[in-house]
Motif scaffolding. Structure first.
Motif, mmCIF file in Angstrom:
data_model
loop_
_atom_site.group_PDB
_atom_site.id
_atom_site.type_symbol
_atom_site.label_atom_id
_atom_site.label_comp_id
_atom_site.label_asym_id
_atom_site.label_seq_id
_atom_site.Cartn_x
_atom_site.Cartn_y
_atom_site.Cartn_z
ATOM 1 N N THR A 144 -3.387 2.904 -5.933
ATOM 2 C CA THR A 144 -2.721 3.083 -7.220
ATOM 3 C C THR A 144 -2.285 1.729 -7.765
ATOM 4 O O THR A 144 -2.411 0.698 -7.093
ATOM 5 N N ASN A 145 -1.745 1.749 -8.975
ATOM 6 C CA ASN A 145 -1.177 0.536 -9.567
ATOM 7 C C ASN A 145 0.322 0.435 -9.323
ATOM 8 O O ASN A 145 0.979 -0.470 -9.852
ATOM 9 N N ASN A 146 0.859 1.347 -8.542
ATOM 10 C CA ASN A 146 2.293 1.370 -8.281
ATOM 11 C C ASN A 146 2.630 0.535 -7.051
ATOM 12 O O ASN A 146 1.784 0.311 -6.183
ATOM 13 N N SER A 147 3.864 0.087 -6.987
ATOM 14 C CA SER A 147 4.351 -0.663 -5.834
ATOM 15 C C SER A 147 5.153 0.248 -4.934
ATOM 16 O O SER A 147 6.033 0.973 -5.398
ATOM 17 N N PHE A 148 4.836 0.237 -3.654
ATOM 18 C CA PHE A 148 5.529 1.050 -2.665
ATOM 19 C C PHE A 148 6.200 0.124 -1.651
ATOM 20 O O PHE A 148 5.547 -0.736 -1.071
ATOM 21 N N GLN A 206 0.819 -1.209 0.000
ATOM 22 C CA GLN A 206 0.000 0.000 0.000
ATOM 23 C C GLN A 206 0.856 1.264 0.000
ATOM 24 O O GLN A 206 2.060 1.214 0.162
ATOM 25 N N GLU A 207 0.185 2.401 -0.189
ATOM 26 C CA GLU A 207 0.884 3.655 -0.451
ATOM 27 C C GLU A 207 1.036 4.559 0.758
ATOM 28 O O GLU A 207 1.916 5.408 0.774
ATOM 29 N N ASP A 256 -2.358 12.287 -12.746
ATOM 30 C CA ASP A 256 -3.312 11.169 -12.735
ATOM 31 C C ASP A 256 -4.053 11.092 -11.411
ATOM 32 O O ASP A 256 -5.256 10.772 -11.376
ATOM 33 N N TYR A 257 -3.369 11.382 -10.323
ATOM 34 C CA TYR A 257 -4.021 11.348 -9.009
ATOM 35 C C TYR A 257 -5.013 12.493 -8.865
ATOM 36 O O TYR A 257 -6.106 12.316 -8.313
#
Length: 295
Positions: free
Chosen positions: A57-61, A19-20, A159-160
């Protein structure tokens, strides 16, 4: 081989669902006269889990990359499942090669009315309204993500911010305050409308310059970093000349005023007289602080 496969699966799972946010949520209910009611603790626990465990998001944190933030919900009244409150949202951003975290988002959302039943399911839908409780929290999550991304890459948060605007648009269907044009110049509608407007693009540029080109180099070269931060005020003048005393400028300085004062008064000596004059013009709401700038 099977053990190796299971290890790979676990590693992949931990990456996919990282998660972010690292968010502290506090629910304060003193004004209700019933602050010890268990429902407020349940609400606090559920919202903490919702904000921190939702994949936004689709990003990895990685764990150390999570954005540190906080939400303080001050409940004024509650009647059965109806709650009248405000929410103070803040976030910070680590500075390169230092232990310092810089405040980046500080917003007092005074119009936070919602319905909540103890243990109700909280689910975020990026394209569909679920509840005002979910919408307000999700909106501010994407503002946090957008401001953070803008500070690392020029316009990196677009995008956010678009998702925050989508939430604002589909939340206009309910009667809750803060989502519509007529709700005032300091509403959630006004905040995201300003962020997305070309008239305010220099504020987003300033966020990037201030952090990535200013604070992030101060550990290696304090004078250059300080000089770059002073140049940011010229960028902000562009907005002031078009939209004087704008709400978005207020949001920027609500997060940054104390830090700016410390930077201008500390470190190597540079010419701050012009910076003080500019600050008094573009952020007169903090004129008492600017009086304490030494040069």
């Amino acid at each position: 081989m099977r053990k190796l496969f299971l290890l790979f699966a676990l590693l992949a799972s931990s990456i996919s669902f990282s998660q972010e946010l690292n968010c502290t949520v506090n629910v304060i209910a003193q004004q209700t006269g019933n602050e010890n009611d268990i429902i407020f603790k349940t609400l606090e626990k559920q919202l903490t889990e919702f904000v921190n465990n939702t994949k936004w998001t689709n990003n990895s944190f990685e764990a150390h990359e999570r954005i540190n933030c906080g939400m303080v919900i001050n409940v004024r009244e509650n009647n059965n499942d109806a709650f009248s409150a405000s929410i103070q949202v803040s976030s910070s951003r680590p500075i390169f090669n230092s232990t310092y975290s810089s405040p980046i988002y500080n917003y007092n959302d005074k119009d936070f009315n919602f319905q909540y039943l103890e243990f109700q399911n909280l689910v975020f839908n990026e394209s569909q309204f679920e509840s005002n409780l979910v919408s307000v929290l999700a909106f501010h999550v994407y503002m946090i993500l957008g401001m953070d991304a803008d500070s690392f890459e020029l316009n990196g948060g677009s995008d956010y911010f678009k998702q925050a605007q989508t939430i604002a648009n589909y939340s206009q269907q309910l009667s809750g305050q803060g989502w519509k044009l007529e709700d005032g110049l300091q509403s959630r509608f006004a905040l995201i409308d300003n962020i997305m407007s070309p008239s305010y693009k220099s504020i987003r540029t300033a966020v990037y310059m201030y952090h990535r080109e200013g604070l992030d180099i101060m550990n290696d070269n304090q004078k250059d970093g300080k000089t770059k931060i002073i140049s940011v005020f010229d960028e902000l003048k562009k907005v002031h000349s078009v939209r004087p005393n704008s709400f978005l400028m207020r949001v920027f300085f609500d997060a940054k005023a104390d830090e700016i004062l410390d930077i201008l008064n500390g470190g190597p000596k540079v010419n701050v007289a012009d910076a003080k004059d500019i600050l008094n013009k573009i952020a007169p709401m903090y004129s008492q602080k600017w009086r304490n700038i030494k040069y």
